[in-house]
Design an enzyme around this catalytic site. Structure first.
Site, mmCIF file in Angstrom:
data_model
loop_
_atom_site.group_PDB
_atom_site.id
_atom_site.type_symbol
_atom_site.label_atom_id
_atom_site.label_comp_id
_atom_site.label_asym_id
_atom_site.label_seq_id
_atom_site.Cartn_x
_atom_site.Cartn_y
_atom_site.Cartn_z
ATOM 1 C CB ILE A 55 -1.002 -0.025 1.180
ATOM 2 C CG1 ILE A 55 -2.158 0.934 0.895
ATOM 3 C CG2 ILE A 55 -0.311 0.287 2.499
ATOM 4 C CD1 ILE A 55 -3.342 0.749 1.808
ATOM 5 C CG ASN B 103 -1.387 1.654 17.829
ATOM 6 O OD1 ASN B 103 -1.384 2.817 18.260
ATOM 7 N ND2 ASN B 103 -0.272 1.013 17.533
ATOM 8 C CB VAL C 239 -0.346 -2.041 7.004
ATOM 9 C CG1 VAL C 239 -1.447 -1.567 7.906
ATOM 10 C CG2 VAL C 239 -0.366 -1.326 5.673
ATOM 11 C CG ASP C 240 0.835 2.145 12.359
ATOM 12 O OD1 ASP C 240 1.124 3.184 11.746
ATOM 13 O OD2 ASP C 240 0.523 2.129 13.560
ATOM 14 C CB SER D 207 -9.276 -5.710 12.007
ATOM 15 O OG SER D 207 -9.461 -4.545 12.787
ATOM 16 C CE1 TYR E 292 -4.420 -4.095 17.355
ATOM 17 C CE2 TYR E 292 -6.059 -2.729 16.288
ATOM 18 C CZ TYR E 292 -4.995 -2.856 17.152
ATOM 19 O OH TYR E 292 -4.511 -1.745 17.808
HETATM 20 P P1 ADP Z 1 -4.185 -4.775 12.257
HETATM 21 O O1 ADP Z 1 -3.435 -4.485 13.535
HETATM 22 O O2 ADP Z 1 -5.318 -3.798 11.986
HETATM 23 O O3 ADP Z 1 -4.618 -6.208 12.180
HETATM 24 P P2 ADP Z 1 -1.850 -5.236 10.546
HETATM 25 O O4 ADP Z 1 -0.930 -4.190 10.015
HETATM 26 O O5 ADP Z 1 -1.293 -6.190 11.541
HETATM 27 O O6 ADP Z 1 -3.150 -4.466 11.080
HETATM 28 O O7 ADP Z 1 -2.405 -6.094 9.333
HETATM 29 C C1 ADP Z 1 -3.408 -5.640 8.437
HETATM 30 C C2 ADP Z 1 -3.167 -6.252 7.074
HETATM 31 O O8 ADP Z 1 -2.182 -5.462 6.385
HETATM 32 C C3 ADP Z 1 -2.609 -7.675 7.083
HETATM 33 O O9 ADP Z 1 -3.334 -8.449 6.115
HETATM 34 C C4 ADP Z 1 -1.147 -7.487 6.664
HETATM 35 O O10 ADP Z 1 -0.644 -8.614 5.971
HETATM 36 C C5 ADP Z 1 -1.270 -6.314 5.723
HETATM 37 N N1 ADP Z 1 -0.049 -5.534 5.412
HETATM 38 C C6 ADP Z 1 1.113 -5.461 6.104
HETATM 39 N N2 ADP Z 1 1.976 -4.635 5.465
HETATM 40 C C7 ADP Z 1 1.334 -4.176 4.338
HETATM 41 C C8 ADP Z 1 1.687 -3.308 3.257
HETATM 42 N N3 ADP Z 1 2.882 -2.713 3.193
HETATM 43 N N4 ADP Z 1 0.762 -3.077 2.295
HETATM 44 C C9 ADP Z 1 -0.470 -3.662 2.334
HETATM 45 N N5 ADP Z 1 -0.858 -4.479 3.332
HETATM 46 C C10 ADP Z 1 0.034 -4.745 4.317
#
Ligand code: ADP
Length: 179
Positions: free
Chosen positions: A10, A23, A32-33, A121, A125
């Site tokens: 993303i 969060n 992703v954060d 999530s 999460y």
């Molecule tokens: P949450 O804490 O809301 O569950 P996460 O970041 O742990 O958020 O995961 C949300 C989704 O984002 C997961 O499916 C993860 O694989 C995905 N993700 C992680 N990094 C990226 C990225 N760079 N681009 C797109 N999706 C990502």
């Protein structure tokens, strides 16, 4: 409104607004954060700290959304939303749907025409990817029905082929309205 699902990262999307699965502290996390903060640079964390100092001293509530600039990303804005944490018993789909509709409210309010979402999530999460896909697609379709000129494109950007598959199946399901 066009709704699509792609596999990818993303942080490299050429869209007006990138949604971050943050969060409630807004002060950074993993997944992703962490990727968005790493790609955007330290200005993003500074903008989040400023929100905490001013309008959100207690953080961002689950299901809500708030925008900052996007630092070095191609996008103009990052819209931070806080997904429900299934590990903490937050299993109400309304909270998850709210992440998508509130993010679109905020993005459209800024003038964004194209918006990219991760699978909020579905990572740490603990929600199943199937559930996230179902509620994300329903929420975005519902928002589009009530905001006909809202945005031009919503792109779900999924990190794995498996999660992409769940979103493709959800998008292939019955659509309401005329889109
Ligand atoms: P949450 O804490 O809301 O569950 P996460 O970041 O742990 O958020 O995961 C949300 C989704 O984002 C997961 O499916 C993860 O694989 C995905 N993700 C992680 N990094 C990226 C990225 N760079 N681009 C797109 N999706 C990502």
């Amino acid at each position: 409104m066009r709704i699509e699902a792609v596999a990818g990262d993303i942080t490299v999307q050429d869209v007006d607004a990138v949604v971050n699965a943050a969060n409630s502290s807004l002060l950074g996390g993993g997944g992703v954060d962490g990727a968005i903060h790493a790609a955007a640079g330290t200005g993003l964390l500074a903008a989040c700290r400023e929100l905490r100092r001013t309008t959100l001293p207690d953080g961002l509530p689950t299901g809500d959304a708030v925008a900052t600039g996007a630092g070095r990303l191609r996008a103009r804005w990052v819209v931070h939303t806080v997904g429900p944490d299934a590990r903490a018993g937050q299993t109400d789909p309304a909270l998850l749907r709210s992440c998508f509709t509130r993010s679109l409210d905020v993005a459209a309010g800024l003038g964004a025409r194209t918006v990219a979402f991760p699978a909020v999530s579905a990572g740490v999460y603990g929600w199943s990817a199937d559930a996230v896909a179902e509620h994300a697609v329903a929420a975005v379709r519902g928002w589009a029905d009530t905001h006909p000129d809202g945005v031009d494109l919503v792109r779900f950007v999924l990190f794995s082929p498996r999660v992409l598959g769940t979103f493709e199946r959800a998008l292939a399901g019955p659509a309401s309205g005329s889109r």
